[in-house]
Design a protein around this motif. Structure first.
Motif, PDB file in Angstrom:
ATOM      1  N   TYR A   1      49.418  -7.530 -80.670  1.00 12.18           N
ATOM      2  CA  TYR A   1      48.856  -6.599 -80.124  1.00 12.18           C
ATOM      3  C   TYR A   1      48.751  -5.395 -81.362  1.00 12.18           C
ATOM      4  O   TYR A   1      47.791  -4.492 -81.912  1.00 12.18           O
ATOM      5  N   ARG A   2      49.970  -4.852 -81.958  1.00 12.02           N
ATOM      6  CA  ARG A   2      50.294  -3.662 -82.856  1.00 12.02           C
ATOM      7  C   ARG A   2      48.826  -4.276 -84.182  1.00 12.02           C
ATOM      8  O   ARG A   2      48.720  -3.247 -85.113  1.00 12.02           O
ATOM      9  N   TRP A   3      49.384  -5.392 -84.413  1.00 13.91           N
ATOM     10  CA  TRP A   3      48.524  -6.175 -85.706  1.00 13.91           C
ATOM     11  C   TRP A   3      46.842  -6.209 -85.068  1.00 13.91           C
ATOM     12  O   TRP A   3      46.301  -5.950 -85.815  1.00 13.91           O
ATOM     13  N   ILE A   4      46.577  -6.260 -84.032  1.00 16.69           N
ATOM     14  CA  ILE A   4      44.980  -6.733 -83.140  1.00 16.69           C
ATOM     15  C   ILE A   4      44.494  -4.582 -83.458  1.00 16.69           C
ATOM     16  O   ILE A   4      43.643  -4.327 -84.306  1.00 16.69           O
ATOM     17  N   LYS A   5      45.506  -4.181 -83.319  1.00 13.99           N
ATOM     18  CA  LYS A   5      45.161  -2.543 -83.211  1.00 13.99           C
ATOM     19  C   LYS A   5      44.766  -2.140 -84.625  1.00 13.99           C
ATOM     20  O   LYS A   5      44.511  -0.761 -84.159  1.00 13.99           O
ATOM     21  N   GLY A   6      45.833  -2.600 -85.267  1.00 17.80           N
ATOM     22  CA  GLY A   6      45.745  -1.933 -86.577  1.00 17.80           C
ATOM     23  C   GLY A   6      46.586  -0.485 -86.891  1.00 17.80           C
ATOM     24  O   GLY A   6      46.845  -0.037 -87.947  1.00 17.80           O
ATOM     25  N   GLN A   7      47.557  -1.045 -85.810  1.00 16.39           N
ATOM     26  CA  GLN A   7      48.929   0.201 -86.456  1.00 16.39           C
ATOM     27  C   GLN A   7      50.012  -0.757 -87.308  1.00 16.39           C
ATOM     28  O   GLN A   7      50.301   0.412 -87.545  1.00 16.39           O
ATOM     29  N   THR A   8      49.838  -2.004 -87.215  1.00 15.62           N
ATOM     30  CA  THR A   8      50.849  -2.694 -88.490  1.00 15.62           C
ATOM     31  C   THR A   8      50.536  -3.504 -89.473  1.00 15.62           C
ATOM     32  O   THR A   8      49.469  -3.624 -88.594  1.00 15.62           O
ATOM     33  N   LEU A   9      50.856  -4.835 -90.464  1.00 16.58           N
ATOM     34  CA  LEU A   9      50.581  -5.306 -90.835  1.00 16.58           C
ATOM     35  C   LEU A   9      51.310  -6.701 -90.498  1.00 16.58           C
ATOM     36  O   LEU A   9      52.725  -6.267 -90.563  1.00 16.58           O
ATOM     37  N   PRO A  10      50.814  -7.729 -90.063  1.00 21.32           N
ATOM     38  CA  PRO A  10      51.870  -8.867 -90.486  1.00 21.32           C
ATOM     39  C   PRO A  10      52.311  -9.125 -91.539  1.00 21.32           C
ATOM     40  O   PRO A  10      52.399  -9.403 -92.453  1.00 21.32           O
ATOM     41  N   SER A  11      54.439  -9.381 -91.828  1.00 16.69           N
ATOM     42  CA  SER A  11      54.454  -9.626 -92.431  1.00 16.69           C
ATOM     43  C   SER A  11      54.513 -10.506 -93.218  1.00 16.69           C
ATOM     44  O   SER A  11      53.432 -11.702 -92.748  1.00 16.69           O
ATOM     45  N   ILE A  12      54.569 -10.757 -94.866  1.00 12.17           N
ATOM     46  CA  ILE A  12      54.150 -12.263 -95.583  1.00 12.17           C
ATOM     47  C   ILE A  12      54.479 -13.265 -95.120  1.00 12.17           C
ATOM     48  O   ILE A  12      53.703 -14.314 -94.958  1.00 12.17           O
ATOM     49  N   ASP A  13      55.830 -13.584 -94.232  1.00 11.28           N
ATOM     50  CA  ASP A  13      56.261 -14.224 -93.618  1.00 11.28           C
ATOM     51  C   ASP A  13      55.178 -15.514 -92.208  1.00 11.28           C
ATOM     52  O   ASP A  13      55.067 -16.346 -93.060  1.00 11.28           O
ATOM     53  N   ASN A  14      54.268 -13.860 -91.844  1.00 12.86           N
ATOM     54  CA  ASN A  14      53.700 -14.081 -90.642  1.00 12.86           C
ATOM     55  C   ASN A  14      52.404 -14.609 -91.078  1.00 12.86           C
ATOM     56  O   ASN A  14      51.903 -15.316 -90.944  1.00 12.86           O
ATOM     57  N   LEU A  15      52.127 -14.069 -92.439  1.00 14.88           N
ATOM     58  CA  LEU A  15      50.655 -14.661 -92.922  1.00 14.88           C
ATOM     59  C   LEU A  15      50.239 -15.625 -93.220  1.00 14.88           C
ATOM     60  O   LEU A  15      49.488 -16.717 -93.254  1.00 14.88           O
ATOM     61  N   TYR A  16      51.769 -15.742 -93.618  1.00 20.25           N
ATOM     62  CA  TYR A  16      51.829 -17.509 -94.685  1.00 20.25           C
ATOM     63  C   TYR A  16      51.476 -18.575 -93.699  1.00 20.25           C
ATOM     64  O   TYR A  16      50.927 -19.501 -93.301  1.00 20.25           O
ATOM     65  N   LYS A  17      52.589 -18.223 -92.327  1.00 20.45           N
ATOM     66  CA  LYS A  17      52.774 -19.408 -91.349  1.00 20.45           C
ATOM     67  C   LYS A  17      51.112 -19.390 -90.226  1.00 20.45           C
ATOM     68  O   LYS A  17      50.581 -20.619 -90.316  1.00 20.45           O
ATOM     69  N   MET A  18      50.661 -18.146 -90.437  1.00 19.72           N
ATOM     70  CA  MET A  18      49.076 -18.436 -89.571  1.00 19.72           C
ATOM     71  C   MET A  18      47.812 -18.405 -90.601  1.00 19.72           C
ATOM     72  O   MET A  18      47.367 -19.324 -90.364  1.00 19.72           O
ATOM     73  N   ALA A  19      47.987 -18.604 -91.885  1.00 21.45           N
ATOM     74  CA  ALA A  19      47.096 -18.945 -92.744  1.00 21.45           C
ATOM     75  C   ALA A  19      47.392 -20.971 -92.813  1.00 21.45           C
ATOM     76  O   ALA A  19      46.661 -21.638 -92.823  1.00 21.45           O
ATOM     77  N   GLU A  20      48.984 -21.217 -92.755  1.00 24.08           N
ATOM     78  CA  GLU A  20      48.757 -22.828 -92.689  1.00 24.08           C
ATOM     79  C   GLU A  20      48.062 -22.965 -91.182  1.00 24.08           C
ATOM     80  O   GLU A  20      47.759 -24.187 -90.899  1.00 24.08           O
ATOM     81  N   ILE A  21      48.117 -22.367 -90.531  1.00 25.07           N
ATOM     82  CA  ILE A  21      48.261 -22.864 -88.857  1.00 25.07           C
ATOM     83  C   ILE A  21      46.433 -22.820 -88.989  1.00 25.07           C
ATOM     84  O   ILE A  21      45.954 -24.002 -88.225  1.00 25.07           O
ATOM     85  N   PHE A  22      45.635 -21.887 -89.659  1.00 24.52           N
ATOM     86  CA  PHE A  22      44.441 -21.806 -89.478  1.00 24.52           C
ATOM     87  C   PHE A  22      43.385 -22.431 -90.482  1.00 24.52           C
ATOM     88  O   PHE A  22      42.579 -22.274 -90.855  1.00 24.52           O
ATOM     89  N   GLN A  23      44.532 -22.909 -91.777  1.00 25.79           N
ATOM     90  CA  GLN A  23      44.014 -23.306 -92.943  1.00 25.79           C
ATOM     91  C   GLN A  23      42.969 -22.926 -93.421  1.00 25.79           C
ATOM     92  O   GLN A  23      41.804 -23.174 -93.647  1.00 25.79           O
ATOM     93  N   ILE A  24      43.390 -21.075 -93.865  1.00 23.52           N
ATOM     94  CA  ILE A  24      42.364 -20.667 -94.546  1.00 23.52           C
ATOM     95  C   ILE A  24      43.385 -19.788 -95.248  1.00 23.52           C
ATOM     96  O   ILE A  24      45.188 -20.043 -95.862  1.00 23.52           O
ATOM     97  N   HIS A  25      43.168 -18.535 -96.254  1.00 21.84           N
ATOM     98  CA  HIS A  25      44.268 -18.394 -97.440  1.00 21.84           C
ATOM     99  C   HIS A  25      44.757 -17.279 -97.077  1.00 21.84           C
ATOM    100  O   HIS A  25      43.910 -16.488 -95.292  1.00 21.84           O
ATOM    101  N   MET A  26      45.594 -16.642 -97.358  1.00 23.36           N
ATOM    102  CA  MET A  26      46.165 -15.447 -96.631  1.00 23.36           C
ATOM    103  C   MET A  26      45.109 -14.092 -97.577  1.00 23.36           C
ATOM    104  O   MET A  26      44.882 -13.323 -96.114  1.00 23.36           O
ATOM    105  N   GLU A  27      45.177 -14.281 -97.923  1.00 26.41           N
ATOM    106  CA  GLU A  27      43.624 -12.963 -98.496  1.00 26.41           C
ATOM    107  C   GLU A  27      42.681 -12.954 -97.583  1.00 26.41           C
ATOM    108  O   GLU A  27      42.140 -12.059 -97.570  1.00 26.41           O
ATOM    109  N   ASP A  28      42.002 -14.018 -97.241  1.00 22.21           N
ATOM    110  CA  ASP A  28      41.247 -13.998 -96.339  1.00 22.21           C
ATOM    111  C   ASP A  28      41.376 -14.014 -94.676  1.00 22.21           C
ATOM    112  O   ASP A  28      40.798 -13.422 -93.986  1.00 22.21           O
ATOM    113  N   MET A  29      42.739 -13.216 -94.490  1.00 18.66           N
ATOM    114  CA  MET A  29      43.089 -12.387 -93.428  1.00 18.66           C
ATOM    115  C   MET A  29      43.326 -10.892 -93.905  1.00 18.66           C
ATOM    116  O   MET A  29      42.951 -10.405 -92.557  1.00 18.66           O
TER     117      MET A  29
END
Length: 139
Positions: A86-114
């Protein structure tokens, strides 16, 4: 060293950023060894950072577009509680590199695209941000 806080309401935000960049780059040593791309970057006075609010909106759009709920993401990333999402969605914090990497794998996009860079003086619609495409192949 004195730290100056620049607010969004500041009318000279871009010039302050440029001044800081020039100060930083003018104090760098061995500039003759820089590559052409680094010299071009310095000459253009570009300073970018991430726009946390627009990045949060883009991440939320990606969740919705892929039919995922916050609870689903919490489960996929093995997070103890959904508050960080919820903090990511509200723009209060950013996901960690690990979480960005995992989400990129899940959604099959590049981390930069998020991620969304701050664009001083330019407004970008959410659709333009969300539909940003790169020339990179999908995983």
């Amino acid at each position: 060293m004195e730290v100056q806080i620049i607010t969004k309401e500041s009318s000279n935000e871009k010039s302050d950023t440029v001044d800081k960049n020039m100060y930083c780059f003018s104090n760098c040593k061995q500039t003759s060894e820089w590559s052409a791309s680094v010299k071009q970057f310095v000459a253009s006075n570009i300073y970018t950072s991430l726009d946390m609010i627009q990045t949060g909106k883009k991440i939320h759009y990606i969740f919705i577009k892929n039919g995922c709920t916050v609870k689903d993401i919490q489960c996929f990333l093995n997070l103890a509680c959904p508050q960080s999402i919820y903090r990511w969605i509200k723009g209060q914090t950013l996901p960690s590199i690990d979480n960005l990497y995992k989400m990129a794998e899940i959604f099959q996009i590049h981390m930069e695209d998020m991620l969304v860079a701050k664009n001083i003086g330019r407004d970008i619609s959410l659709i333009q941000i969300a539909e940003n495409r790169t020339n990179y192949p999908l995983y």
